[in-house]
Design a protein around this motif. Sequence first.
Motif, short mmCIF file in Angstrom:
data_model
loop_
_atom_site.label_atom_id
_atom_site.label_comp_id
_atom_site.label_asym_id
_atom_site.label_seq_id
_atom_site.Cartn_x
_atom_site.Cartn_y
_atom_site.Cartn_z
N MET A 93 0.84 -1.19 0.00
CA MET A 93 0.00 0.00 0.00
C MET A 93 0.88 1.25 0.00
SD MET A 93 -2.58 1.36 2.97
CE MET A 93 -3.45 -0.21 3.06
N THR A 94 0.55 2.22 -0.84
CA THR A 94 1.23 3.50 -0.83
C THR A 94 0.71 4.30 0.35
OG1 THR A 94 1.42 3.48 -3.24
CG2 THR A 94 1.72 5.60 -2.13
N LEU A 95 1.60 4.74 1.21
CA LEU A 95 1.18 5.41 2.42
C LEU A 95 0.73 6.84 2.17
CD1 LEU A 95 3.85 4.11 4.96
CD2 LEU A 95 1.52 3.30 4.63
N ALA A 96 1.39 7.53 1.23
CA ALA A 96 1.02 8.92 0.95
C ALA A 96 -0.24 8.97 0.09
CB ALA A 96 2.17 9.64 0.25
N SER A 97 -1.03 10.02 0.27
CA SER A 97 -2.25 10.18 -0.50
C SER A 97 -2.35 11.60 -1.04
CB SER A 97 -3.47 9.88 0.37
OG SER A 97 -3.47 10.69 1.52
N SER A 98 -3.19 11.78 -2.04
CA SER A 98 -3.31 13.08 -2.69
C SER A 98 -4.40 13.95 -2.09
CB SER A 98 -3.57 12.90 -4.19
OG SER A 98 -4.77 12.15 -4.39
N ASP A 99 -5.31 13.37 -1.33
CA ASP A 99 -6.40 14.16 -0.76
C ASP A 99 -6.81 13.60 0.59
OD1 ASP A 99 -7.89 11.85 -1.32
OD2 ASP A 99 -8.69 12.67 -3.19
N PHE A 100 -7.74 14.30 1.23
CA PHE A 100 -8.17 13.93 2.58
C PHE A 100 -8.84 12.56 2.60
CE2 PHE A 100 -11.13 13.76 6.10
CZ PHE A 100 -10.39 14.24 7.17
N ASN A 101 -9.69 12.29 1.64
CA ASN A 101 -10.39 11.00 1.61
C ASN A 101 -9.42 9.83 1.49
OD1 ASN A 101 -12.94 12.15 1.86
ND2 ASN A 101 -13.21 12.36 -0.36
N GLY A 102 -8.38 10.03 0.67
CA GLY A 102 -7.36 8.99 0.54
C GLY A 102 -6.62 8.77 1.84
N TRP A 103 -6.30 9.86 2.53
CA TRP A 103 -5.62 9.76 3.83
C TRP A 103 -6.49 9.01 4.83
CZ3 TRP A 103 -7.43 12.27 8.35
CH2 TRP A 103 -6.60 12.13 9.46
N TRP A 104 -7.76 9.37 4.91
CA TRP A 104 -8.68 8.75 5.86
C TRP A 104 -8.82 7.25 5.61
CZ3 TRP A 104 -11.07 10.31 10.25
CH2 TRP A 104 -12.15 9.58 10.71
N SER A 105 -9.03 6.88 4.35
CA SER A 105 -9.21 5.46 4.02
C SER A 105 -7.94 4.67 4.24
CB SER A 105 -9.69 5.31 2.58
OG SER A 105 -8.74 5.83 1.67
N ARG A 106 -6.78 5.24 3.93
CA ARG A 106 -5.50 4.55 4.15
C ARG A 106 -5.25 4.33 5.64
NH1 ARG A 106 -4.59 7.00 -0.67
NH2 ARG A 106 -3.14 6.03 -2.15
N SER A 107 -5.61 5.31 6.44
CA SER A 107 -5.39 5.19 7.89
C SER A 107 -6.14 3.98 8.45
CB SER A 107 -5.85 6.47 8.60
OG SER A 107 -5.09 7.58 8.19
N PHE A 108 -7.39 3.85 8.08
CA PHE A 108 -8.18 2.74 8.62
C PHE A 108 -7.87 1.42 7.92
CE2 PHE A 108 -10.45 6.27 10.44
CZ PHE A 108 -10.78 5.78 11.70
N ALA A 109 -7.35 1.49 6.69
CA ALA A 109 -6.88 0.26 6.04
C ALA A 109 -5.66 -0.29 6.78
CB ALA A 109 -6.55 0.53 4.58
N LEU A 110 -4.78 0.61 7.23
CA LEU A 110 -3.62 0.18 8.01
C LEU A 110 -4.06 -0.41 9.34
CD1 LEU A 110 -1.04 3.08 7.48
CD2 LEU A 110 -0.97 0.78 6.52
N LEU A 111 -5.05 0.21 9.97
CA LEU A 111 -5.56 -0.33 11.24
C LEU A 111 -6.13 -1.73 11.04
CD1 LEU A 111 -6.32 -0.11 14.20
CD2 LEU A 111 -8.37 1.15 13.52
#
Length: 235
Positions: free
Chosen positions: A1-19
């Motif tokens: 998974m790429t940790l960096a995201s281009s927008d807020f929605n990407g950041w939010w979804s990646r955070s909970f995907a990591l969890l």
Amino acid sequence: MTLASSDFNGWWSRSFALLAAHWKPLAVLNGVAAVLGGLLVTPGLQQVAAREREMSPDNPDLSVLFSAIGVLVALALAAAVLYLIGMLLSIAVIVRHETGEGPGPGGAVARIPALLGWSFIGLLLCLVAVVMCVVPVLYVSAALSVLPVVVLVERGNALGRCFRLFHADLGVSISRLATIGGVSVGIGLATELATAALPAGTAPFQTLSSFVSAMVITPMLVTTYADMRARTHRP
């Protein structure tokens, strides 16, 4: 998974995907830290409650109460150290698995003294900001939120690096960190409501609050750091 995201929605979804991907080791590490922290703080809470009950309403001896509060503060600081260590090891699990870089949990142990040292300096900086004004302490606290990640994966002036990352794109930094702050406040309010409504006492809910907070916020800090770092010119 790429940790960096281009927008807020990407950041939010990646955070909970990591969890979702790493919840088992995170639960073990943060659970141990939360339980040990709770065991440390509980005697201090009991001592303060006992002193409050013993105080005479006509002529209260505040010095006795303040001494108990001093003990509680010292124990709370020790619990905060355990919280930081659990978070550092959790970050190491996530970063190592997702990127193949940085030290694993074993190597992260060697970074604990650096984290504690930089955190102490950061705490002093926050105290100076409190004396000056509330706004500076909010700014300093926000900039230092990613300190555990910086200490783990980078070397050098960790505090200066945190501020450079924070200023690289203020919109990204503020939106991510304000959301993390909101989540923390929500968990804290839920803890206060549970403490007031249920007869279990303060300590169990504080322990649960520390555990939930670490579980949710740790992956958010990793993705926030990734977003901030992606927007700087220096790797």
